[in-house]
Design an enzyme around this catalytic site. Sequence first.
Site, PDB file in Angstrom:
ATOM      1  N   LYS A   1       0.832  -1.208   0.000  1.00 62.23           N
ATOM      2  CA  LYS A   1       0.000   0.000   0.000  1.00 62.23           C
ATOM      3  C   LYS A   1       0.864   1.253   0.000  1.00 62.23           C
ATOM      4  O   LYS A   1       0.631   2.180  -0.781  1.00 62.23           O
ATOM      5  CB  LYS A   1      -0.911   0.011   1.248  1.00 62.23           C
ATOM      6  CG  LYS A   1      -1.572   1.352   1.498  1.00 62.23           C
ATOM      7  CD  LYS A   1      -2.468   1.333   2.711  1.00 62.23           C
ATOM      8  CE  LYS A   1      -1.818   1.743   4.002  1.00 62.23           C
ATOM      9  NZ  LYS A   1      -1.514   3.183   4.148  1.00 62.23           N
ATOM     10  N   ASN A   2       1.851   1.301   0.885  1.00 63.18           N
ATOM     11  CA  ASN A   2       2.629   2.531   1.035  1.00 63.18           C
ATOM     12  C   ASN A   2       3.594   2.781  -0.119  1.00 63.18           C
ATOM     13  O   ASN A   2       4.214   3.847  -0.178  1.00 63.18           O
ATOM     14  CB  ASN A   2       3.382   2.533   2.373  1.00 63.18           C
ATOM     15  CG  ASN A   2       2.442   2.801   3.538  1.00 63.18           C
ATOM     16  OD1 ASN A   2       1.259   3.082   3.336  1.00 63.18           O
ATOM     17  ND2 ASN A   2       2.960   2.697   4.747  1.00 63.18           N
TER      18      ASN A   2
ATOM     19  N   CYS B   1      -5.208  12.932  12.890  1.00 67.11           N
ATOM     20  CA  CYS B   1      -5.768  11.605  12.667  1.00 67.11           C
ATOM     21  C   CYS B   1      -5.680  10.830  13.964  1.00 67.11           C
ATOM     22  O   CYS B   1      -5.157  11.332  14.958  1.00 67.11           O
ATOM     23  CB  CYS B   1      -5.051  10.883  11.534  1.00 67.11           C
ATOM     24  SG  CYS B   1      -3.432  10.309  11.977  1.00 67.11           S
TER      25      CYS B   1
ATOM     26  N   ARG C   1       0.337  14.661  13.109  1.00 65.18           N
ATOM     27  CA  ARG C   1       0.837  14.432  11.751  1.00 65.18           C
ATOM     28  C   ARG C   1       0.800  15.684  10.868  1.00 65.18           C
ATOM     29  O   ARG C   1       0.058  15.747   9.879  1.00 65.18           O
ATOM     30  CB  ARG C   1       0.086  13.283  11.091  1.00 65.18           C
ATOM     31  CG  ARG C   1       0.256  11.994  11.840  1.00 65.18           C
ATOM     32  CD  ARG C   1      -0.427  10.854  11.190  1.00 65.18           C
ATOM     33  NE  ARG C   1       0.367  10.215  10.158  1.00 65.18           N
ATOM     34  CZ  ARG C   1      -0.028   9.129   9.508  1.00 65.18           C
ATOM     35  NH1 ARG C   1      -1.189   8.611   9.767  1.00 65.18           N
ATOM     36  NH2 ARG C   1       0.735   8.588   8.602  1.00 65.18           N
TER      37      ARG C   1
ATOM     38  N   VAL D   1       2.169  18.605   8.066  1.00 60.42           N
ATOM     39  CA  VAL D   1       2.824  18.482   6.751  1.00 60.42           C
ATOM     40  C   VAL D   1       3.752  19.679   6.507  1.00 60.42           C
ATOM     41  O   VAL D   1       4.048  20.024   5.374  1.00 60.42           O
ATOM     42  CB  VAL D   1       1.793  18.335   5.593  1.00 60.42           C
ATOM     43  CG1 VAL D   1       1.109  16.984   5.641  1.00 60.42           C
ATOM     44  CG2 VAL D   1       0.773  19.459   5.608  1.00 60.42           C
TER      45      VAL D   1
ATOM     46  N   ASP E   1       4.572   0.926  12.115  1.00 64.80           N
ATOM     47  CA  ASP E   1       3.414   0.203  11.586  1.00 64.80           C
ATOM     48  C   ASP E   1       3.343  -1.260  12.034  1.00 64.80           C
ATOM     49  O   ASP E   1       2.392  -1.961  11.702  1.00 64.80           O
ATOM     50  CB  ASP E   1       3.396   0.270  10.049  1.00 64.80           C
ATOM     51  CG  ASP E   1       2.953   1.644   9.542  1.00 64.80           C
ATOM     52  OD1 ASP E   1       2.521   2.478  10.360  1.00 64.80           O
ATOM     53  OD2 ASP E   1       3.042   1.880   8.321  1.00 64.80           O
TER      54      ASP E   1
ATOM     55  N   ARG F   1      -8.703  -0.481   4.519  1.00 65.58           N
ATOM     56  CA  ARG F   1      -7.844   0.536   3.901  1.00 65.58           C
ATOM     57  C   ARG F   1      -6.493  -0.062   3.540  1.00 65.58           C
ATOM     58  O   ARG F   1      -5.844   0.407   2.610  1.00 65.58           O
ATOM     59  CB  ARG F   1      -7.610   1.704   4.876  1.00 65.58           C
ATOM     60  CG  ARG F   1      -8.770   2.634   5.040  1.00 65.58           C
ATOM     61  CD  ARG F   1      -8.340   3.847   5.848  1.00 65.58           C
ATOM     62  NE  ARG F   1      -6.967   4.182   5.497  1.00 65.58           N
ATOM     63  CZ  ARG F   1      -6.033   4.557   6.363  1.00 65.58           C
ATOM     64  NH1 ARG F   1      -6.299   4.684   7.629  1.00 65.58           N
ATOM     65  NH2 ARG F   1      -4.815   4.825   5.967  1.00 65.58           N
TER      66      ARG F   1
HETATM   67  C1  UD1 Z   1       4.228   7.061   6.412  1.00 65.16           C
HETATM   68  C2  UD1 Z   1       3.414   5.828   6.185  1.00 65.16           C
HETATM   69  C3  UD1 Z   1       2.810   5.355   7.499  1.00 65.16           C
HETATM   70  C4  UD1 Z   1       3.905   5.171   8.543  1.00 65.16           C
HETATM   71  C5  UD1 Z   1       4.761   6.428   8.649  1.00 65.16           C
HETATM   72  C6  UD1 Z   1       5.978   6.267   9.549  1.00 65.16           C
HETATM   73  C7  UD1 Z   1       2.612   6.116   3.923  1.00 65.16           C
HETATM   74  C8  UD1 Z   1       1.459   6.385   3.027  1.00 65.16           C
HETATM   75  N1  UD1 Z   1       2.344   6.148   5.237  1.00 65.16           N
HETATM   76  O1  UD1 Z   1       3.341   8.072   6.898  1.00 65.16           O
HETATM   77  O2  UD1 Z   1       2.165   4.099   7.262  1.00 65.16           O
HETATM   78  O3  UD1 Z   1       3.316   4.919   9.805  1.00 65.16           O
HETATM   79  O4  UD1 Z   1       5.258   6.804   7.347  1.00 65.16           O
HETATM   80  O5  UD1 Z   1       6.776   5.201   9.100  1.00 65.16           O
HETATM   81  O6  UD1 Z   1       3.702   5.849   3.478  1.00 65.16           O
HETATM   82  N2  UD1 Z   1       6.183  15.015  10.539  1.00 65.16           N
HETATM   83  C9  UD1 Z   1       6.322  16.365  10.789  1.00 65.16           C
HETATM   84  N3  UD1 Z   1       6.184  17.243   9.738  1.00 65.16           N
HETATM   85  C10 UD1 Z   1       5.954  16.826   8.469  1.00 65.16           C
HETATM   86  C11 UD1 Z   1       5.838  15.432   8.217  1.00 65.16           C
HETATM   87  C12 UD1 Z   1       5.955  14.550   9.277  1.00 65.16           C
HETATM   88  O7  UD1 Z   1       6.523  16.772  11.923  1.00 65.16           O
HETATM   89  O8  UD1 Z   1       5.849  17.662   7.567  1.00 65.16           O
HETATM   90  C13 UD1 Z   1       6.306  14.037  11.653  1.00 65.16           C
HETATM   91  C14 UD1 Z   1       5.042  13.223  11.894  1.00 65.16           C
HETATM   92  O9  UD1 Z   1       4.125  13.914  12.720  1.00 65.16           O
HETATM   93  C15 UD1 Z   1       5.612  11.991  12.556  1.00 65.16           C
HETATM   94  C16 UD1 Z   1       6.963  11.813  11.850  1.00 65.16           C
HETATM   95  O10 UD1 Z   1       7.259  13.070  11.279  1.00 65.16           O
HETATM   96  O11 UD1 Z   1       5.827  12.212  13.918  1.00 65.16           O
HETATM   97  C17 UD1 Z   1       6.996  10.756  10.776  1.00 65.16           C
HETATM   98  O12 UD1 Z   1       5.882  10.944   9.903  1.00 65.16           O
HETATM   99  P1  UD1 Z   1       5.944  10.589   8.371  1.00 65.16           P
HETATM  100  O13 UD1 Z   1       7.131   9.721   8.070  1.00 65.16           O
HETATM  101  O14 UD1 Z   1       5.773  11.813   7.571  1.00 65.16           O
HETATM  102  O15 UD1 Z   1       4.643   9.704   8.212  1.00 65.16           O
HETATM  103  P2  UD1 Z   1       3.787   9.600   6.898  1.00 65.16           P
HETATM  104  O16 UD1 Z   1       4.687   9.831   5.721  1.00 65.16           O
HETATM  105  O17 UD1 Z   1       2.549  10.421   7.042  1.00 65.16           O
END
Ligand code: UD1
Length: 417
Positions: free
Chosen positions: A22-23, A117, A122, A124, A305, A397
């Site tokens: 999926k990811n 969520c 989380r 961006v 995960d 999902r």
């Molecule tokens: C992806 C995976 C998810 C997995 C996660 C961590 C996908 C679609 N999803 O989610 O299954 O659990 O990686 O391995 O691939 N953060 C910030 N600012 C940002 C982005 C992230 O502070 O702009 C923080 C998040 O809150 C979190 C950490 O960074 O604490 C890691 O998150 P991230 O690796 O971005 O997770 P996802 O990419 O959303």
Amino acid sequence: MDKLIIEGGVALKGDVRISGAKNAALPLMCAALLSGDPLILSNVPHLRDVTTMLRLLGQMGVNVSLDDRSGVELHARDISNPVADYELVKTMRASILVLGPLLARCGSARVSLPGGCAIGLRPVNLHIKGLEAMGAEIKVEQGYISAKATRLRGARIFMDIVTVTGTENLMMAACLADGTTILENAAREPEVVDLANCLIAMGARITGAGTDIIKVEGVKTLHGATHAIMPDRIETGTFLVAAAATGGNVRLVGADGHILDAVLDKLREAGAEIDVGTDEIRLAMDKKPRSVNVRTAPYPAFPTDMQAQFMALNAVANGTSVVTETIFENRFMHALELQRLGADIEIAGNTAVIRGVAQLQGATVMATDLRASASLVIAGLIAEGKTTIDRIYHLDRGYECIEEKLTQLGARIRRSS
Ligand code: UD1
């Protein structure tokens, strides 16, 4: 709303095929936005998140065709509507992955902010900051990210937290930028490498994927390509834990054991016998598992995960274990549900202490997020009697045909609508 009903106590035995990841599938589908030619993906898993992404791309004007196996052709000849609406984004955070490609290809994009969520805030911010460093003008207003750039330019971008989708978004955007982009402290997850390989097949110039420094030399256009999606390492890990926790003996076909070291290591520590072949993994467990401590961290360390699934295993293991979650701030919702089945778990901040009990007892529990659901399924498979899991739309999902696959391994599990 669908429920899963499990009669526990059966050791999982037999063969099962692992689906595409999926990811990896979600960012790969977004990569189609970068080219006017078709991108053909195979080994696409049948999942609700994949369907959501197809709808999102369809709304933008991407032509989507599916074959009768697991192939998808995505043709973004013209992107008429570079917008991702709240209605779809709120159901799937990975929708943010359209931002980089849209901006790079169309010069503008409007993408809803994903919001919080079940597992944490989380944000961006790193996606936005990276695109701004590449020259984008970004405003966040009325819940939407509005981004503009005549042409993105290469930049040196340091991410102070390792972010998987952040790395993927910026790597995709950089493919069509003017000049060279260096991503520092990039995510090293295998899904980032799978995406890079596909982008390279589309004509992108990327080096360093799989390390923490990725270099992308921008090109003017990308062309079409054909790419087979990598196997799902989290689905693989989930079936391995389920087999270990039930004292089973399974062969996972189409799995890649070389991207699962941290998980396989913990399963061996718990007492499982594991053989990794080129295209399969075998696991046999002939005793009650030993407790294992787990600390989540970015790849190649133990994946967040897989944390919930190991908590279910530890719930019935010999001894006491400590599980520490360092990635997401609210990822212990499953602990309270596991307690309903009789688990002995104490939570303090980002740490859970689990004292293994002799037996879990079936009960009605509620799934709260994708991997929490997987942990409840494993707990239901171990528990004595009947476990009913409510709100399993989370499971749909991210796990393809989970009850069919578990039935194939001998589990007594059924879906009730
Ligand atoms: C992806 C995976 C998810 C997995 C996660 C961590 C996908 C679609 N999803 O989610 O299954 O659990 O990686 O391995 O691939 N953060 C910030 N600012 C940002 C982005 C992230 O502070 O702009 C923080 C998040 O809150 C979190 C950490 O960074 O604490 C890691 O998150 P991230 O690796 O971005 O997770 P996802 O990419 O959303």
